[in-house]
Design a protein around this motif. Structure first.
Motif, short mmCIF file in Angstrom:
data_model
loop_
_atom_site.label_atom_id
_atom_site.label_comp_id
_atom_site.label_asym_id
_atom_site.label_seq_id
_atom_site.Cartn_x
_atom_site.Cartn_y
_atom_site.Cartn_z
N ALA A 85 -35.78 28.67 75.06
CA ALA A 85 -34.76 28.36 76.05
C ALA A 85 -33.49 29.14 75.75
CB ALA A 85 -34.48 26.86 76.07
N ASP A 86 -33.62 30.45 75.82
CA ASP A 86 -32.53 31.37 75.50
C ASP A 86 -32.89 32.69 76.17
OD1 ASP A 86 -30.22 31.69 73.14
OD2 ASP A 86 -31.21 33.57 73.67
N PRO A 87 -31.90 33.43 76.64
CA PRO A 87 -32.24 34.66 77.37
C PRO A 87 -32.60 35.87 76.49
CG PRO A 87 -29.88 34.33 77.38
CD PRO A 87 -30.47 33.09 76.77
N PHE A 88 -32.36 35.81 75.19
CA PHE A 88 -32.50 37.00 74.35
C PHE A 88 -33.78 36.99 73.53
CE2 PHE A 88 -28.49 38.32 75.64
CZ PHE A 88 -27.60 37.26 75.57
N TRP A 89 -34.33 38.20 73.37
CA TRP A 89 -35.57 38.33 72.61
C TRP A 89 -35.36 37.91 71.16
CZ3 TRP A 89 -34.88 41.16 68.33
CH2 TRP A 89 -33.94 42.20 68.35
N SER A 90 -36.45 37.52 70.53
CA SER A 90 -36.44 37.23 69.10
C SER A 90 -37.87 37.30 68.58
CB SER A 90 -35.85 35.86 68.80
OG SER A 90 -35.94 35.57 67.42
N LEU A 91 -38.02 37.80 67.37
CA LEU A 91 -39.32 37.83 66.71
C LEU A 91 -39.44 36.71 65.67
CD1 LEU A 91 -39.87 41.69 66.28
CD2 LEU A 91 -40.80 40.16 68.03
N ARG A 92 -38.49 35.80 65.68
CA ARG A 92 -38.52 34.67 64.75
C ARG A 92 -39.18 33.47 65.43
NH1 ARG A 92 -32.77 33.37 62.69
NH2 ARG A 92 -34.00 32.06 61.29
N ASP A 93 -40.32 33.07 64.91
CA ASP A 93 -41.08 32.03 65.59
C ASP A 93 -40.37 30.68 65.61
OD1 ASP A 93 -43.55 31.36 62.92
OD2 ASP A 93 -41.37 31.58 62.88
N ILE A 94 -39.52 30.43 64.63
CA ILE A 94 -38.85 29.13 64.59
C ILE A 94 -37.88 28.93 65.74
CG2 ILE A 94 -39.07 28.93 62.09
CD1 ILE A 94 -36.12 29.69 61.88
N LEU A 95 -37.56 29.99 66.44
CA LEU A 95 -36.61 29.91 67.55
C LEU A 95 -37.29 29.58 68.88
CD1 LEU A 95 -34.24 32.90 66.73
CD2 LEU A 95 -33.95 30.48 66.18
N TYR A 96 -38.61 29.47 68.86
CA TYR A 96 -39.36 29.22 70.08
C TYR A 96 -39.74 27.76 70.19
CZ TYR A 96 -39.54 34.16 71.06
OH TYR A 96 -39.19 35.45 71.37
N LYS A 97 -39.57 27.23 71.38
CA LYS A 97 -39.83 25.80 71.60
C LYS A 97 -41.22 25.54 72.15
CE LYS A 97 -37.85 21.78 73.97
NZ LYS A 97 -36.73 21.29 74.81
N TYR A 98 -41.71 26.41 73.01
CA TYR A 98 -42.98 26.17 73.69
C TYR A 98 -44.01 27.20 73.25
CZ TYR A 98 -39.82 23.50 76.67
OH TYR A 98 -38.87 22.62 77.11
N TRP A 99 -45.24 26.71 73.05
CA TRP A 99 -46.31 27.56 72.53
C TRP A 99 -47.60 27.34 73.29
CZ3 TRP A 99 -45.77 31.09 68.56
CH2 TRP A 99 -44.55 31.07 67.89
N GLY A 100 -48.37 28.41 73.41
CA GLY A 100 -49.71 28.30 73.93
C GLY A 100 -50.69 27.96 72.83
N GLN A 101 -51.95 27.82 73.20
CA GLN A 101 -52.99 27.44 72.25
C GLN A 101 -53.54 28.64 71.49
OE1 GLN A 101 -53.98 24.17 71.55
NE2 GLN A 101 -52.10 23.81 72.70
N GLY A 102 -53.30 29.82 71.99
CA GLY A 102 -53.75 31.02 71.30
C GLY A 102 -55.02 31.60 71.87
N THR A 103 -55.19 32.89 71.66
CA THR A 103 -56.41 33.59 72.05
C THR A 103 -56.78 34.54 70.92
OG1 THR A 103 -57.45 34.91 73.80
CG2 THR A 103 -55.15 35.43 73.30
N GLN A 104 -58.05 34.56 70.58
CA GLN A 104 -58.52 35.33 69.42
C GLN A 104 -58.72 36.80 69.78
OE1 GLN A 104 -58.98 34.34 66.17
NE2 GLN A 104 -59.48 36.46 65.69
N VAL A 105 -58.21 37.65 68.93
CA VAL A 105 -58.45 39.10 69.03
C VAL A 105 -59.15 39.54 67.75
CG1 VAL A 105 -57.36 41.37 69.10
CG2 VAL A 105 -56.49 39.53 70.56
N THR A 106 -60.29 40.17 67.92
CA THR A 106 -61.06 40.65 66.77
C THR A 106 -61.33 42.14 66.96
OG1 THR A 106 -62.11 38.50 66.51
CG2 THR A 106 -63.15 40.36 65.41
N VAL A 107 -60.95 42.92 65.97
CA VAL A 107 -61.13 44.37 66.02
C VAL A 107 -62.05 44.77 64.88
CG1 VAL A 107 -60.00 46.62 66.10
CG2 VAL A 107 -58.79 44.57 66.94
N SER A 108 -63.15 45.39 65.21
CA SER A 108 -64.11 45.81 64.21
C SER A 108 -63.98 47.30 63.93
CB SER A 108 -65.53 45.48 64.67
OG SER A 108 -65.81 46.13 65.90
N SER A 109 -64.31 47.65 62.70
CA SER A 109 -64.17 49.06 62.30
C SER A 109 -65.43 49.85 62.61
CB SER A 109 -63.86 49.15 60.81
OG SER A 109 -64.87 48.50 60.06
#
Length: 123
Positions: A99-123
């Motif tokens: 709930a803030d207009p500015f970007w941030s890469l600090r997760d503690i500053l985020y209030k709402y989260w999704g459940q996640g989606t898995q990304v798997t990269v094979s060599s």
């Protein structure tokens, strides 16, 4: 009720591409800075990319021009285009809103989260 729902994860070989989406409901996402985070097993969650309400963006150092974050305010959806994927990109990817207009890469500053989606990269 605010809900974030990720989609688009999957398995890909190194060098491939994936496009993640995050649909936001219950809040006008144009008023919230948004971000993508990831967490690999045994590692801390880290910021991948973030976008401010004015469209300004910020990426984690490891991205090195491979990913692009974008947002469609009409659809209330955020995207992460990932190219040149590497095995070390394997993780659960989460979208988040603050709930803030500015970007941030600090997760503690985020209030709402999704459940996640898995990304798997094979060599």
């Amino acid at each position: 009720q605010v809900r974030l729902a990720e989609s688009g994860g999957g398995s890909v070989q190194a060098g491939g591409s994936l496009s993640l989406s995050c649909t936001v409901s219950g809040v006008d996402s144009s008023a919230y800075a948004m971000g993508w985070f990831r967490q690999a097993p045994g590692k801390q969650r880290e910021g991948v990319a973030s976008i401010s309400t004015d469209g300004d963006t910020r990426y984690g150092d490891f991205v090195k021009g491979r990913f692009t974050i974008s947002q469609d305010n009409v659809k209330n959806t955020m995207y992460l285009q990932m190219n040149d994927l590497k095995p070390e990109d394997t993780a659960m990817y989460y979208c988040a809103a603050r709930a803030d207009p500015f970007w941030s890469l600090r997760d503690i500053l985020y209030k709402y989260w999704g459940q996640g989606t898995q990304v798997t990269v094979s060599s």
